[in-house]
Design an enzyme around this catalytic site. Sequence first.
Site, mmCIF file in Angstrom:
data_model
loop_
_atom_site.group_PDB
_atom_site.id
_atom_site.type_symbol
_atom_site.label_atom_id
_atom_site.label_comp_id
_atom_site.label_asym_id
_atom_site.label_seq_id
_atom_site.Cartn_x
_atom_site.Cartn_y
_atom_site.Cartn_z
ATOM 1 N N ASP A 31 0.855 -1.182 0.000
ATOM 2 C CA ASP A 31 0.000 0.000 0.000
ATOM 3 C C ASP A 31 0.890 1.231 0.000
ATOM 4 O OD1 ASP A 31 -2.015 2.055 0.763
ATOM 5 O OD2 ASP A 31 -3.255 0.317 1.272
ATOM 6 N N ASN A 32 0.555 2.224 -0.829
ATOM 7 C CA ASN A 32 1.352 3.456 -0.817
ATOM 8 C C ASN A 32 0.790 4.490 0.156
ATOM 9 O OD1 ASN A 32 -0.896 4.512 -2.112
ATOM 10 N ND2 ASN A 32 0.176 5.109 -3.993
ATOM 11 N N LYS A 84 -10.159 6.315 -6.636
ATOM 12 C CA LYS A 84 -11.555 5.870 -6.714
ATOM 13 C C LYS A 84 -12.611 6.968 -6.619
ATOM 14 C CE LYS A 84 -12.006 5.027 -1.759
ATOM 15 N NZ LYS A 84 -12.522 4.129 -0.719
ATOM 16 N N SER A 124 -16.324 -2.637 -10.063
ATOM 17 C CA SER A 124 -17.359 -1.743 -9.542
ATOM 18 C C SER A 124 -18.618 -1.816 -10.381
ATOM 19 C CB SER A 124 -16.816 -0.307 -9.563
ATOM 20 O OG SER A 124 -17.848 0.629 -9.359
ATOM 21 N N TYR A 147 -13.034 7.482 -13.885
ATOM 22 C CA TYR A 147 -12.877 6.394 -12.913
ATOM 23 C C TYR A 147 -13.558 5.133 -13.421
ATOM 24 C CZ TYR A 147 -14.182 3.400 -9.023
ATOM 25 O OH TYR A 147 -14.420 2.299 -8.227
ATOM 26 N N LYS A 151 -12.098 1.121 -14.710
ATOM 27 C CA LYS A 151 -12.576 -0.211 -14.319
ATOM 28 C C LYS A 151 -12.964 -1.036 -15.554
ATOM 29 C CE LYS A 151 -12.223 0.168 -9.815
ATOM 30 N NZ LYS A 151 -11.194 -0.573 -9.062
ATOM 31 N N ARG A 291 -26.878 15.852 -8.361
ATOM 32 C CA ARG A 291 -25.487 15.849 -8.815
ATOM 33 C C ARG A 291 -25.432 15.350 -10.250
ATOM 34 N NH1 ARG A 291 -22.176 12.746 -4.132
ATOM 35 N NH2 ARG A 291 -23.670 11.162 -4.810
ATOM 36 N N ASP A 294 -25.458 11.259 -11.505
ATOM 37 C CA ASP A 294 -26.079 10.296 -10.596
ATOM 38 C C ASP A 294 -27.237 9.581 -11.292
ATOM 39 O OD1 ASP A 294 -24.433 10.710 -8.458
ATOM 40 O OD2 ASP A 294 -25.862 11.866 -7.256
#
Length: 338
Positions: A31-32, A84, A124, A147, A151, A291, A294
């Site tokens: 993990d960074n 993400k 996702s 994003y 995926k 938004r 959505d």
Amino acid sequence: MKILVSGGAGYIGSHTVLQLVQAGHDVVIVDNFSNSQPAVIGRLEALAGRHLPVHAFDLLDEDKTEHLFATEGFDAVIHFAGLKAVGESVEKPLDYYENNLGSTFSLVRAMRRHGVDKLVFSSSATVYGTDQAGATEDRPTFATNPYGWTKVMQEQILRDIAVADPTLRFALLRYFNPVGAHASGTIGENPSGIPNNLMPFIAQVAVGRRERLNVFGDDYDTPDGTGVRDYIHVEDLAAGHVAALEALTSTEEPVSVWNLGSGRGTSVLELLHAFERAVGHELPYEVVARRPGDVAVSYADPAKANRELGWQTTRSVDDMCADTWRWQQQNPNGYDDA
């Protein structure tokens, strides 16, 4: 098995690490810490009752990734690491494409060089684009933001690699809306800045960090006008990863795709009222404009995972809220309280 968990200090990664250990696997974390805190590791070790090896570097560093695989001898990888935030991806598309695709390239190249043939990939529901109601795994994939496209692209890249190398086994797990926390209240969701997701925002209102919840639109074609989502307890989600990993040891399918969700939709106001039950009083909210991007309704058809993995969700929305509230009460400032 000895398993590398990339992004293992993150929200979903940390809960999965714990369940992997409990299932008898040896776990190594890379993990960074760009979207997680080192403080989670000590808490994980306390819960697991053992030391957890952690490598703090970015998978984009191919030399360090190669050295890790050369020295550890992994049997499988669970790949959570990645940027993400949907809104941020629109503002910084190059960062998202470079990070999310590049880390997967680096990881899979190292896997192939060192004979690691099993990968569980954190995908996702966003790969269903705007067609997320009752989604089944055979539905065409597309996206509405960078994003989401990362995926979709990573799924396609893994499919193409599997065609080129039929010894590999990939699981693509399409999550819906992970929420909740470990029952101990010691690990949970700890977003940096203003939360992008509904549940942690409600929790921060409840604990006094935010003045009120903004409800983005109440004029959708849903029972109460607010957006409907499929919420899944992070512990159920973690169990889905363990089940998928075990399935990869016996399947003949090079690429397996499973939705991880409850199959039930819960509206924004329904979730708010469930959280109010956990807290014991009403919480302030205000309806504001929708938004952009959505969708009105998003929920999984999890029948394939139920059937093929013997997996299903076991925790209710009230369970999710109670566990989130316990975590937030014990950690009002997240891991900054450590």
